[in-house]
Design an enzyme around this catalytic site. Structure first.
Site, PDB file in Angstrom:
ATOM      1  CB  SER A 240      -0.908  -0.002   1.219  1.00  0.00           C
ATOM      2  OG  SER A 240      -0.124   0.170   2.383  1.00  0.00           O
ATOM      3  CE  LYS A 241      -2.600   3.082  -0.823  1.00  0.00           C
ATOM      4  NZ  LYS A 241      -3.800   2.457  -0.558  1.00  0.00           N
ATOM      5  NE  ARG A 242       0.480   0.140   5.930  1.00  0.00           N
ATOM      6  CZ  ARG A 242       1.192  -0.898   6.345  1.00  0.00           C
ATOM      7  NH1 ARG A 242       2.402  -0.696   6.842  1.00  0.00           N
ATOM      8  NH2 ARG A 242       0.708  -2.117   6.283  1.00  0.00           N
ATOM      9  CG  HIS A 243       4.266  -1.125   2.005  1.00  0.00           C
ATOM     10  ND1 HIS A 243       4.858  -1.628   3.129  1.00  0.00           N
ATOM     11  CD2 HIS A 243       3.016  -1.628   1.993  1.00  0.00           C
ATOM     12  CE1 HIS A 243       3.989  -2.408   3.756  1.00  0.00           C
ATOM     13  NE2 HIS A 243       2.865  -2.409   3.096  1.00  0.00           N
ATOM     14  N   GLY A 244       5.448   3.038   0.094  1.00  0.00           N
ATOM     15  CA  GLY A 244       6.094   3.765  -0.985  1.00  0.00           C
ATOM     16  C   GLY A 244       5.124   3.880  -2.136  1.00  0.00           C
TER      17      GLY A 244
END
Length: 466
Positions: A240-244
């Site tokens: 998800s976005k929090r991984h990049g």
RNA sequence: GGUCCCAUCGUCUAGUGGUUAGGACACCGGCCUUUCACGUCGGUAACAGGGGUUCAAGUCCCCUUGGGAUCACCA
């Protein structure tokens, strides 16, 4: 055997995600390999969440990756009459029924069941209700699913998977507002488009038995299924976005090449012996769904970076020059009037992992007013330097052919005459030309700059030291 | 919680009953060298655990553990 038909069916509620891109790639590859058709279908039955902007972004992502489609894009929102017709068929055949339970009621029942440790499935209140006259009461249409037996299929990547029908409940095929729901629409579309193989993310395996039952109710042929594993982040949670970045286009903006992205994505979950480097053309020949692994994979930017570096290193400098230009203008640099951009790119190709790095590395070629690296200047600019640089300048200007060999010859000559080592002059020249202690080769830079610009920079350094 | 799926180096993976468990990324060293890189050579590092089956198990079966997915009038 008739030709295979595959499809990619994204819902237009955001950008093209790397996971979606991989699914699209696998579908495309199989279609191309087997000389079948690749169909693009936009799943926009959720009118509220779907946007044209998302459709455009998805098409842009696919185009960037080089995935073209033979049919479509088709929009499910154009097919609402068709879905209605099929719902009527089901209703008429007694394979579906109207359900008058309100969503609030159902929600309460679900919570209740969950609390008591039971299954949160529909309790079948309206299942055996006799057909009701249409008296204006709101209703949804539910599929009357078999309650006994098992439904199974041989998944092309996971092998045999089966579900007890008792675990399934009567899913809604048409909402109160008359619009159809996903599981139903997918089946109607895949059936009417004669899709032969469905390759999709394995978050859909739980939907598959219901869909198979629907195919059977509709008396349509059930396609083969291939459920490819998810892509995870470094912490093994769904990417998800929090991984990049998860948007394919974001990778383009970060300076990745589409061939690197394709190569990386295909190798995440699929392999071909010990090979690592694959072009789209290789893949059309070598790809097979049987060699796709069953377990989820972690998205690893380091490896993507390595692949990207590989493709930059081996890429066509003319093409790369074109690709780097927008990044340069973002940095306020226009190559016109400066050193030839293609020549510049050639000196940077093995030093850049991304087009962004390539652009940054190219800046000094087009900016003559840089400050010299402080530590470098302290170390390599000294009292002897101006004379050496002047000597070098003179010899370079006297040169007939200004090529690599000739330039190297000049350095050799100076070292011999002065009885010094290359290390006593080279770093100062590097600093004078690039402002930095890390740069492309000195001879290369001199050649790319040409006599005039080399002279300017050498003079500037001489003046700066004095 | 129910159901379904998955399990080899940190990561991506090869392996389809008999291997010194191979490759790649990353990491660490050597070499190359005008810097940084590239390249090259070498190194560290894995079969989750436990039971079976078998002459023989990373490979087959079961259990445990761990991870993931899904349980909507979203797709």
């Amino acid at each position: 055997m008739s030709q295979v038909r595959l499809r990619f069916a994204p819902s237009p509620t955001g950008y093209l995600h790397v996971g979606g891109a991989r699914t699209a790639l696998f579908n495309w590859l199989l279609a191309r390999k087997q000389h079948g058709k690749f169909i693009l279908r936009i799943e926009d039955t959720d009118v509220a969440r779907s946007t044209q902007q998302s459709v455009d972004a998805i098409l842009e992502g696919m185009t960037w990756l080089g995935l073209d489609w033979d049919e479509g894009p088709f929009y499910q929102s154009d097919n609402f009459p068709l879905y209605k017709e099929y719902v009527q068929k089901l209703l008429a055949a007694g394979k579906a029924y109207k359900c008058y339970c309100s969503s609030e009621e159902l929600e309460a029942k679900r919570e209740q069941a969950l609390k008591e440790g039971g299954k949160p499935k529909y309790d079948g209140t309206c299942r055996e209700l006799a057909a009701q006259p249409d008296d204006g009461r709101p209703y949804v249409v539910r599929f009357k699913a078999p309650q006994q037996g098992t439904t199974s299929w041989v998944d092309l990547v996971k092998g045999k998977i089966s579900f007890e029908n008792a675990e399934l409940d009567d899913l809604i095929v048409q909402r109160t507002d008359g619009t159809p729901t996903y599981n139903f629409v997918v089946v109607v579309d895949d059936a009417s488009m004669a899709i032969t193989t469905v390759i999709r993310g394995d978050d859909h395996v739980n939907n598959t038995p219901r869909q198979i039952l629907l195919y059977q109710a509709l008396e349509s042929e059930v396609p083969s299924f291939a459920h490819v594993p998810m892509i995870l982040g470094a912490d093994k949670a769904r990417l998800s976005k929090r991984h990049g970045a998860t948007s394919v286009i974001a990778y383009r903006e970060m300076g990745f090449l589409p061939e690197a992205m394709v190569n990386y994505l295909v190798r995440l979950g699929w392999s071909y012996g010990d090979e690592e480097i694959f072009s789209l053309e290789d893949l059309i020949q070598k790809f097979s769904i049987e060699n796709v692994g069953r377990s989820a994979g972690v998205f690893n930017t380091e490896k993507l970076l390595w692949l990207n570096a590989h493709y930059i290193k081996n890429g066509d400098p003319v093409r790369l020059a074109g690709l780097v230009t927008p990044f340069l203008s973002e940095r306020g640099v226009k190559p016109e009037g400066g050193p030839d951009l293609v020549a510049v790119v050639k000196t940077l190709q093995e030093r850049a992992k991304t087009m962004l790095e390539l652009a940054d590395g190219a800046l000094f070629y087009y900016r003559g007013d840089f400050a010299y690296d402080e530590k470098g200047a302290a170390k390599f600019f000294n009292a002897e330097t101006p004379a050496l640089l002047a000597e070098l300048l003179g010899k370079l200007e006297a040169l007939g052919s200004f090529d690599l060999a000739a330039i190297e010859g000049v350095f050799k000559a100076i070292c011999e005459e002065k009885g010094i080592k290359l290390g006593q002059i080279a770093p100062a020249v590097r600093l004078a030309l690039s402002g930095s202690t890390a740069s492309p080769g000195i001879y290369e830079m001199i050649e790319v700059f040409g006599k005039a610009e080399t002279g300017k920079r050498l003079e500037r350094a001489i003046a700066a030291i004095k």
